[in-house]
Enzyme design. Structure first.
Site, mmCIF file in Angstrom:
data_model
loop_
_atom_site.group_PDB
_atom_site.id
_atom_site.type_symbol
_atom_site.label_atom_id
_atom_site.label_comp_id
_atom_site.label_asym_id
_atom_site.label_seq_id
_atom_site.Cartn_x
_atom_site.Cartn_y
_atom_site.Cartn_z
ATOM 1 N N LYS A 60 54.920 27.423 79.977
ATOM 2 C CA LYS A 60 54.335 28.475 80.822
ATOM 3 C C LYS A 60 54.877 29.854 80.408
ATOM 4 O O LYS A 60 54.136 30.836 80.376
ATOM 5 C CB LYS A 60 54.621 28.185 82.302
ATOM 6 C CG LYS A 60 53.889 26.944 82.806
ATOM 7 C CD LYS A 60 54.337 26.493 84.204
ATOM 8 C CE LYS A 60 53.699 25.150 84.565
ATOM 9 N NZ LYS A 60 54.129 24.617 85.863
ATOM 10 N N GLN A 104 58.839 25.337 90.338
ATOM 11 C CA GLN A 104 58.511 24.143 89.566
ATOM 12 C C GLN A 104 58.921 22.887 90.334
ATOM 13 O O GLN A 104 60.036 22.802 90.863
ATOM 14 C CB GLN A 104 59.210 24.202 88.193
ATOM 15 C CG GLN A 104 58.852 23.087 87.239
ATOM 16 C CD GLN A 104 57.384 23.107 86.785
ATOM 17 O OE1 GLN A 104 56.744 24.162 86.735
ATOM 18 N NE2 GLN A 104 56.855 21.948 86.454
ATOM 19 N N ASP A 127 50.237 28.876 91.871
ATOM 20 C CA ASP A 127 49.977 27.444 91.726
ATOM 21 C C ASP A 127 48.874 27.003 92.691
ATOM 22 O O ASP A 127 48.291 25.928 92.515
ATOM 23 C CB ASP A 127 51.236 26.637 92.090
ATOM 24 C CG ASP A 127 52.035 26.184 90.883
ATOM 25 O OD1 ASP A 127 51.427 25.928 89.833
ATOM 26 O OD2 ASP A 127 53.268 26.072 91.022
HETATM 27 N N1 GUN Z 1 55.254 19.982 88.405
HETATM 28 C C1 GUN Z 1 54.292 19.283 87.747
HETATM 29 N N2 GUN Z 1 53.160 20.003 87.672
HETATM 30 C C2 GUN Z 1 53.411 21.183 88.296
HETATM 31 C C3 GUN Z 1 52.622 22.344 88.535
HETATM 32 O O1 GUN Z 1 51.444 22.444 88.167
HETATM 33 N N3 GUN Z 1 53.249 23.353 89.196
HETATM 34 C C4 GUN Z 1 54.525 23.259 89.622
HETATM 35 N N4 GUN Z 1 55.046 24.290 90.291
HETATM 36 N N5 GUN Z 1 55.282 22.184 89.425
HETATM 37 C C5 GUN Z 1 54.725 21.155 88.755
#
Ligand code: GUN
Length: 297
Positions: A60, A104, A127
């Site tokens: 990311k 996350q 998100d």
């Molecule tokens: N953990 C696994 N996928 C995601 C996601 O798309 N966003 C976040 N914040 N954590 C994750």
């Protein structure tokens, strides 16, 4: 006359589509810069040192660099209390320079994901995890769409896959994937939607009826060829790390679909990796751009 046609399927290339979206975002960032407008700033909150989470966040961060966003990385030990983490979230909520942020997942077991998500300001929730943004799916005024489902819908749209009137079967009813995806398919895709989950009896009876089968449960190989209708569209949202000594990293990513045997039956199918995964990141960037455009037009 008899014809022996070799069956072929179209591989849905999430990397390619995500690349196109990133190019579009890069252009918008350049235009904002030229107009003297604020450059989008995305912040990452990472708790603990889970290897998979670190890898996802690294991807990311790289995506932010690629499109010219500013970013901030905030790391906390897995011993941090829920109260302390909440205070940090409130601080980021109030930091005018940060346009969007993510926490996350997973979080350590002593921290409630629901409590933490509730603390995130919906207009910075890139998100799309908050209740406000879940509701955005059916809202007249959408704010920020849940990122992974948004990415799936965008993939279908960019491959001109018709959803209207089709039977979409979603396997997995999670709060961040299956549940919002089902709503989007019905609301925006005008599909007839069946949601299957861990309590579904005779899963195969439902998956076999799917014109579009979308699976996100994290069980490698769950969907076998006998569960899929001839000509179906199959979208694999599963991502499980499995040990793989043949890989330099020591692991490989596995989806929920037995790709090798299922693919020949499909009209379209996503691979893992390289299908939905890159689209989640592209959606995150789109949401961050949108959050910035809303707060700094
Ligand atoms: N953990 C696994 N996928 C995601 C996601 O798309 N966003 C976040 N914040 N954590 C994750």
């Amino acid at each position: 006359m008899t014809e022996t046609a070799t069956k072929s399927y179209t591989l849905i290339d999430g990397r390619k589509i995500a690349g196109e979206i990133k190019q579009e975002i890069t252009q918008k960032v350049i235009e904002r810069k030229q107009a003297g407008k604020k450059i989008p700033h995305l912040a990452f909150i990472l708790v603990g040192d889970d290897g998979a989470s670190q890898t996802y966040v690294d991807h990311k961060v790289k995506a932010c660099k690629d499109v010219g966003f500013h970013y901030t990385m905030m790391r906390f030990a897995d011993t941090i209390s829920e109260e302390k983490l909440s205070k940090h979230i409130v601080a980021v909520n109030n930091d005018d320079d940060v346009d969007g942020f993510i926490v996350q997942l997973p979080l350590p077991p002593h921290i409630s994901v629901e409590h933490i998500t509730d603390k995130i300001r919906p207009d910075k929730d890139v998100d799309g995890f908050t209740n406000r943004n879940f509701g955005s799916i059916v809202s007249k005024v959408p704010l920020l769409m849940p990122a992974t489902p948004f990415g799936v819908i965008e993939l279908l749209r960019r491959y001109n896959i018709e959803t209207e009137g089709k039977h979409a079967v979603v396997v997995g009813a999670s709060r961040i994937v299956g549940a919002p995806l089902s709503m989007m398919l019905a609301e925006h895709g005008h599909a007839t939607v069946t949601i299957c989950h861990k309590y579904t009896v005779n899963l195969k009876a439902y998956t076999q009826m799917a014109d579009i089968l979308l699976v996100g449960v994290g069980k490698p190989g769950l969907i076998t060829a006998d569960m899929v209708k001839e000509g179906a569209v199959v979208i694999d949202i599963g991502t499980t790390r499995v040990e793989d000594p043949s890989k330099p990293t020591g692991y490989s990513m596995k989806g929920d679909v037995d790709f090798k045997n299922v693919a020949p039956k499909c009209s379209f199918i996503t691979p893992v990796p390289g299908g939905v995964g890159p689209m989640t990141i592209a959606s995150l960037l789109l949401n961050t751009l949108r959050a910035t455009e809303l707060s700094h037009p």
